[in-house]
Enzyme design. Structure first.
Site, PDB file in Angstrom:
ATOM      1  N   ASN A   1       0.839  -1.201   0.000  1.00  0.00           N
ATOM      2  CA  ASN A   1       0.000   0.000   0.000  1.00  0.00           C
ATOM      3  C   ASN A   1       0.875   1.254   0.000  1.00  0.00           C
ATOM      4  OD1 ASN A   1       0.536   0.854   2.833  1.00  0.00           O
ATOM      5  ND2 ASN A   1      -0.381  -1.133   3.270  1.00  0.00           N
TER       6      ASN A   1
ATOM      7  N   PRO B   1      -2.725 -11.507  11.027  1.00  0.00           N
ATOM      8  CA  PRO B   1      -2.985 -11.246  12.443  1.00  0.00           C
ATOM      9  C   PRO B   1      -3.114  -9.745  12.673  1.00  0.00           C
ATOM     10  CG  PRO B   1      -0.690 -11.953  12.091  1.00  0.00           C
ATOM     11  CD  PRO B   1      -1.412 -12.094  10.782  1.00  0.00           C
TER      12      PRO B   1
HETATM   13  O1  C5P Z   1      -8.078  -2.150  11.437  1.00  0.00           O
HETATM   14  P1  C5P Z   1      -7.220  -1.064  10.925  1.00  0.00           P
HETATM   15  O2  C5P Z   1      -6.168  -1.545   9.939  1.00  0.00           O
HETATM   16  O3  C5P Z   1      -7.919   0.136  10.403  1.00  0.00           O
HETATM   17  O4  C5P Z   1      -6.437  -0.561  12.233  1.00  0.00           O
HETATM   18  C1  C5P Z   1      -5.413   0.380  12.196  1.00  0.00           C
HETATM   19  C2  C5P Z   1      -4.552   0.237  13.415  1.00  0.00           C
HETATM   20  O5  C5P Z   1      -4.297  -1.120  13.735  1.00  0.00           O
HETATM   21  C3  C5P Z   1      -3.191   0.832  13.207  1.00  0.00           C
HETATM   22  O6  C5P Z   1      -2.705   1.262  14.438  1.00  0.00           O
HETATM   23  C4  C5P Z   1      -2.405  -0.333  12.657  1.00  0.00           C
HETATM   24  O7  C5P Z   1      -1.013  -0.170  12.832  1.00  0.00           O
HETATM   25  C5  C5P Z   1      -2.953  -1.482  13.473  1.00  0.00           C
HETATM   26  N1  C5P Z   1      -2.985  -2.772  12.778  1.00  0.00           N
HETATM   27  C6  C5P Z   1      -2.177  -3.806  13.207  1.00  0.00           C
HETATM   28  N2  C5P Z   1      -2.256  -5.040  12.590  1.00  0.00           N
HETATM   29  C7  C5P Z   1      -3.097  -5.250  11.574  1.00  0.00           C
HETATM   30  C8  C5P Z   1      -3.935  -4.219  11.125  1.00  0.00           C
HETATM   31  C9  C5P Z   1      -3.843  -2.993  11.736  1.00  0.00           C
HETATM   32  O8  C5P Z   1      -1.393  -3.602  14.142  1.00  0.00           O
HETATM   33  N3  C5P Z   1      -3.141  -6.431  10.997  1.00  0.00           N
END
Ligand code: C5P
Length: 413
Positions: A219, A316
């Site tokens: 991304n 995860p």
């Molecule tokens: O669920 P989402 O990706 O929007 O969540 C964003 C937050 O969760 C960020 O702090 C990101 O670094 C963390 N995150 C994570 N592991 C993932 C997905 C997101 O630590 N697999």
């Protein structure tokens, strides 16, 4: 180091820049320029030997102020240049500091203006940073090492030396730090030490999920926000480990960096490090899914027109998992999440904070921040919402670190 990146960093600060004899003086010319670009006023003081390497006229032009070279300079009304110069300084930086100058400081001698003002400085108010520069044998000599220990014990901060080619043709330790490194050391020295004793883990950047040996899914996250946070936390006195996805950003000075590629690698590294961390700041844009299997060889176009079908499995959730760990639940690990949203910032942030189970969630508008040097943040916690208005990621990182430090020290109190 780009002038825009450092604008205002030292606004309102007055720095005394001392030069002693050494070929590294040319780096101090650039360092002086960085200081003024960052908004500091700079008063240059040079020893006689320094003037053999760099003219006071050059340093006057770069600092915009007449240079002081002698304790007998008749310009000050009270005839006390050493007192006036040291009283006004927010910091005194001696760069380059020769072996002889360090020996003078170690003995508390004051036979020329620069040593005199270092001795006369109010120790508690005017920090003294020493950037040694000398031949490797001179640096390694027991007398120099003894003097370095002595001046550190007497309250000076002795900066590291670099290793490499030396002007004398030899190779080894004793080179002075580069101008940008001196600048970062000074900024770090002046930063409020709000996170001393904390071990901060930061994840940053994107992840890359392989499809085959040559392709993958990633991304647009640049990692800039996470790197800026790691730097600000380090400057605030924390021990910082940065787990970085594939980005080409320089490691902030003093930060321990662990490079990873995939979400699973980032997960493994973060879970390991989180066992000893006291703060976890998850800024990484971790891929939610990865291809269910990685082809051993490149998937080839065979001319049949058939397209490969990709199946995905979920990665995860690093933040959610660590936030539910026993240490986090016991309050020994303070977790901060980030959310890149495209609308309804506050409502989405509140929902994500609950879902991830973190005390603090930092939200931003994704498309308005990816790859940019500036951003705007919304901090959401139990107390409500705090807006950090649009500014450089560097400045926002400093503000965010201050906010986190307030919450962590509040929890410890
Ligand atoms: O669920 P989402 O990706 O929007 O969540 C964003 C937050 O969760 C960020 O702090 C990101 O670094 C963390 N995150 C994570 N592991 C993932 C997905 C997101 O630590 N697999």
């Amino acid at each position: 180091m780009n002038a825009n990146d450092i604008a205002g960093e030292l606004a309102g600060r007055h720095i005394v820049l001392g030069l002693t004899g050494g070929v590294a003086a040319f780096k101090s010319a650039e360092f002086c320029r960085l200081l003024t670009k960052a908004g500091a006023t700079v008063q240059v003081v040079m020893t006689d030997s320094a003037s053999q390497f760099m003219t006071p006229v050059t340093m006057q032009a770069l600092s915009g102020r007449p240079v002081y070279c002698s304790q007998w300079d008749a310009r000050p009304d009270n005839n006390m240049a050493h007192i006036n110069l040291s009283r006004d300084a927010d910091a005194i930086v001696v760069a380059p500091a020769s072996a002889d100058f360090i020996a003078q400081l170690a003995q508390g001698r004051a036979n020329e203006l620069l040593a005199l003002l270092c001795l006369a400085r109010p120790i508690g108010r005017a920090p003294l940073l020493i950037a040694p520069a000398m031949n490797r044998e001179m640096w390694a000599h027991p007398a120099t090492q003894r003097n370095v220990r002595q001046i550190a014990a007497d309250g000076a901060q002795v900066l590291a030396v670099a290793s490499g080619d030396q002007a004398c043709g030899e190779f080894g330790d004793g080179r002075m730090l580069e101008a940008g490194e001196l600048f970062e050391e000074l900024i770090a020295h002046l930063a409020p030490k709000t996170l001393v004793g904390q071990h901060v883990l930061v994840t940053a950047g994107p992840t890359f999920e392989a499809i085959d040996p040559v392709r993958g899914i990633t991304n647009h996250s640049s990692g800039k926000m996470g790197f800026a946070i790691a730097r600000a936390a380090c400057e605030a006195g924390a021990d910082v480990t940065l787990v970085a996805g594939p980005v080409h950003l320089p490691t902030p000075r003093g930060v321990r960096r662990v490079d990873v590629v995939s979400a699973r690698q980032m997960h493994q590294a973060s879970v390991d490090i989180a066992r000893s961390a006291s703060v976890f700041i998850a800024t990484a844009a971790v891929a939610d899914w990865r291809p269910a299997s990685e082809a051993e060889h490149k998937i080839k176009k065979d001319g049949s027109g058939e397209v490969p079908q990709l199946a995905f499995i979920e990665n995860p959730d690093i933040l959610a998992e660590i936030a539910q760990s026993p240490r986090a639940r016991a309050g020994d690990l303070y977790c901060v999440g980030f959310a890149a949203e495209s609308e309804n910032l506050e409502a989405n942030a509140q929902a994500k904070r609950a879902r991830k189970g973190v005390p603090l969630l930092v939200a931003n508008i994704g498309p308005a921040t990816f790859g940019r040097d500036d951003n705007a943040l919304l901090l959401v916690d139990d107390e409500g919402v705090i807006e950090l208005s649009r500014a450089s990621k560097r400045m926002l990182a400093q503000q965010l670190v201050a906010e986190i430090a307030g919450r962590v020290s509040g929890a410890a109190a």
